[in-house]
Write a protein that holds these residues in place. Structure first.
Motif, PDB file in Angstrom:
ATOM      1  N   VAL A 328      36.336  41.561  40.181  1.00  0.00           N
ATOM      2  CA  VAL A 328      37.151  41.561  41.401  1.00  0.00           C
ATOM      3  C   VAL A 328      38.279  42.598  41.301  1.00  0.00           C
ATOM      4  CG1 VAL A 328      38.248  39.465  40.530  1.00  0.00           C
ATOM      5  CG2 VAL A 328      38.617  40.124  42.881  1.00  0.00           C
ATOM      6  N   GLU A 329      38.828  42.739  40.093  1.00  0.00           N
ATOM      7  CA  GLU A 329      39.884  43.760  39.902  1.00  0.00           C
ATOM      8  C   GLU A 329      39.317  45.171  40.004  1.00  0.00           C
ATOM      9  OE1 GLU A 329      43.272  42.555  36.996  1.00  0.00           O
ATOM     10  OE2 GLU A 329      41.369  41.981  36.086  1.00  0.00           O
ATOM     11  N   LYS A 330      38.096  45.334  39.479  1.00  0.00           N
ATOM     12  CA  LYS A 330      37.451  46.649  39.596  1.00  0.00           C
ATOM     13  C   LYS A 330      37.248  47.006  41.064  1.00  0.00           C
ATOM     14  CE  LYS A 330      34.475  46.730  35.526  1.00  0.00           C
ATOM     15  NZ  LYS A 330      33.134  46.888  35.029  1.00  0.00           N
ATOM     16  N   ALA A 331      36.788  46.031  41.837  1.00  0.00           N
ATOM     17  CA  ALA A 331      36.514  46.297  43.258  1.00  0.00           C
ATOM     18  C   ALA A 331      37.802  46.705  43.971  1.00  0.00           C
ATOM     19  CB  ALA A 331      35.884  45.072  43.913  1.00  0.00           C
ATOM     20  N   THR A 332      38.887  46.019  43.649  1.00  0.00           N
ATOM     21  CA  THR A 332      40.176  46.340  44.272  1.00  0.00           C
ATOM     22  C   THR A 332      40.619  47.749  43.864  1.00  0.00           C
ATOM     23  OG1 THR A 332      40.766  44.026  44.162  1.00  0.00           O
ATOM     24  CG2 THR A 332      42.579  45.574  44.499  1.00  0.00           C
ATOM     25  N   MET A 333      40.469  48.047  42.567  1.00  0.00           N
ATOM     26  CA  MET A 333      40.893  49.362  42.082  1.00  0.00           C
ATOM     27  C   MET A 333      40.011  50.469  42.681  1.00  0.00           C
ATOM     28  SD  MET A 333      41.511  50.638  38.171  1.00  0.00           S
ATOM     29  CE  MET A 333      42.857  49.523  37.876  1.00  0.00           C
ATOM     30  N   ARG A 335      38.532  50.509  45.567  1.00  0.00           N
ATOM     31  CA  ARG A 335      38.956  50.747  46.965  1.00  0.00           C
ATOM     32  C   ARG A 335      40.254  51.552  47.010  1.00  0.00           C
ATOM     33  NH1 ARG A 335      37.069  45.577  47.894  1.00  0.00           N
ATOM     34  NH2 ARG A 335      39.128  44.671  47.557  1.00  0.00           N
ATOM     35  N   ALA A 336      41.202  51.189  46.140  1.00  0.00           N
ATOM     36  CA  ALA A 336      42.496  51.900  46.120  1.00  0.00           C
ATOM     37  C   ALA A 336      42.280  53.358  45.705  1.00  0.00           C
ATOM     38  CB  ALA A 336      43.458  51.205  45.158  1.00  0.00           C
TER      39      ALA A 336
END
Ligand code: HPA
Ligand code: ZN
Length: 350
Positions: A328-333, A335-336
């Motif tokens: 989930v953190e990878k997905a957020t990063m 996108r950013a």
């Protein structure tokens, strides 16, 4: 080595430097600012062969490099010293290369062997990374590295001691120092203990050892990604396997150009690994010791190879992919990063 990137436009140089970045192959002991080494030596009364900051880091083989690596780190003693070096290198990463997240190596036995308690090392490094996160927004986790010239029993004890001081920021086990004389199978026991405790696993390999070390690291040690890996090119079957399995390689242009004699970055094995379809991401390894930084690695390597923005974006995003962040953190990063790169595209490549 060719160090200029004069053949690419100033805008593209700025673009490469300002891309958001993840770094997964950087040794804290190889990041000390020369001025900090001199200050810490003075603070603790440690004798250095030179106090000329420009002369502190000079060598041309991995063996000379490792000798100086040990010597400069003999100046790092107190918890505050460890905090200082972690903080300063993260600050450098942010200011020189827009670093967002790093999984940073440290060599516990380099310090415990000279009488520094493990808690001082780990707690100090985490203090520094937390302060850098507070001041610059950069995040950092840590990977304890086996020093290959240590006996197997010392490495296994190191892992047990690290586990006894386990902190959430300490996420993995790695392995470094000179590969040729000490192959990976020597440390199967240290890796077994780390794996059983749930640490993530990586190792320097096929750096100055054969392609078969890649297979050993994957199958015998259980590594989930690999550091360097250049000699994999000598065995097409191992290349095909790693390509098919999507194994990530953390590669380092400048450091290996210096100590392994690949001065022309346009023919460096990394270019052939990319051409062969392997998953690679770029790193600075020991930035101050090799007179580089994560921004400069992108400018030099991608600039000299005339890599397109699309390929460079892929390399950057591969850093996120290869990290040990939660999905989930990878997905957020991801996108950013995509949003920030889109903005840089408009601003500098328009
Ligand atoms: N290789 C081997 N040993 C090291 C390295 C490296 O890239 N960096 C610090 N110690
Ligand atoms: Zn390394």
């Amino acid at each position: 080595m060719t160090t200029s990137s004069a053949d690419i436009s100033p805008n593209y140089q700025e673009y490469l430097r300002r891309l958001p970045k993840v770094e997964l192959h950087c040794h804290v002991e190889g990041t000390l600012r020369p001025a900090t080494v001199v200050e810490l030596a003075t603070k603790h009364g440690v004798a250095l062969p030179t106090t000329d900051v420009d002369e502190v880091y000079r060598y041309s083989t991995i063996y000379e490099f490792l000798e100086i690596y040990q010597r400069v780190n003999s100046t790092v003693i107190d918890r505050e010293d460890f905090a200082r070096i972690a903080y300063e290198t993260l600050e450098d990463g942010v200011k020189l290369g827009n670093l967002k997240y790093r999984e940073m190596f440290f060599n516990p036995t380099l310090h415990t062997a000279r009488g520094i308690p493990m808690a001082t090392v780990i707690d100090g490094l985490i203090d520094g990374s937390k302060a850098a996160e507070h001041d610059f927004g950069v995040r950092c986790a840590f990977i304890a590295d086996v020093y290959r010239q240590d006996p197997p029993e010392v490495a296994r004890q190191m892992v047990e001691e690290v586990l006894a001081h386990r902190r959430p920021e300490l996420i993995g086990l790695g392995m470094d120092a000179a590969e040729a004389p000490d192959p990976p199978e020597k440390f199967v026991e240290a890796y077994r203990v780390a794996k059983a405790a749930g640490l993530r696993l990586t190792s320097h390999c096929a750096e100055d050892g054969p392609a078969s070390n890649v297979t050993t690291c994957l199958d015998l040690l259980g590594c989930q990604r690999l550091d360097h890996g250049y000699h994999i090119l000598e065995d097409p079957a191992v290349v095909a396997r790693c390509r098919d399995e999507g194994i990530s390689f953390t590669v380092c242009p400048t450091s290996t150009a210096v100590v392994y004699g690949w001065p022309d970055l346009t023919t460096h094995p990394i270019t052939k690994m990319i051409d062969a379809g392997l998953q690679v991401m770029l790193n600075s390894d020991d930035p101050t010791m090799f007179h580089t930084d994560i921004g400069t690695e992108y400018v030099r390597f991608c600039g000299q190879n005339n890599y397109s923005p699309a390929l460079v974006r892929r390399l950057v995003l591969q850093g996120v992919e290869a990290s040990w962040l939660a999905d989930v953190e990878k997905a957020t990063m991801r996108r950013a990063f995509e949003a920030e790169i889109d903005k840089l595209d408009r601003e500098l490549l328009g």
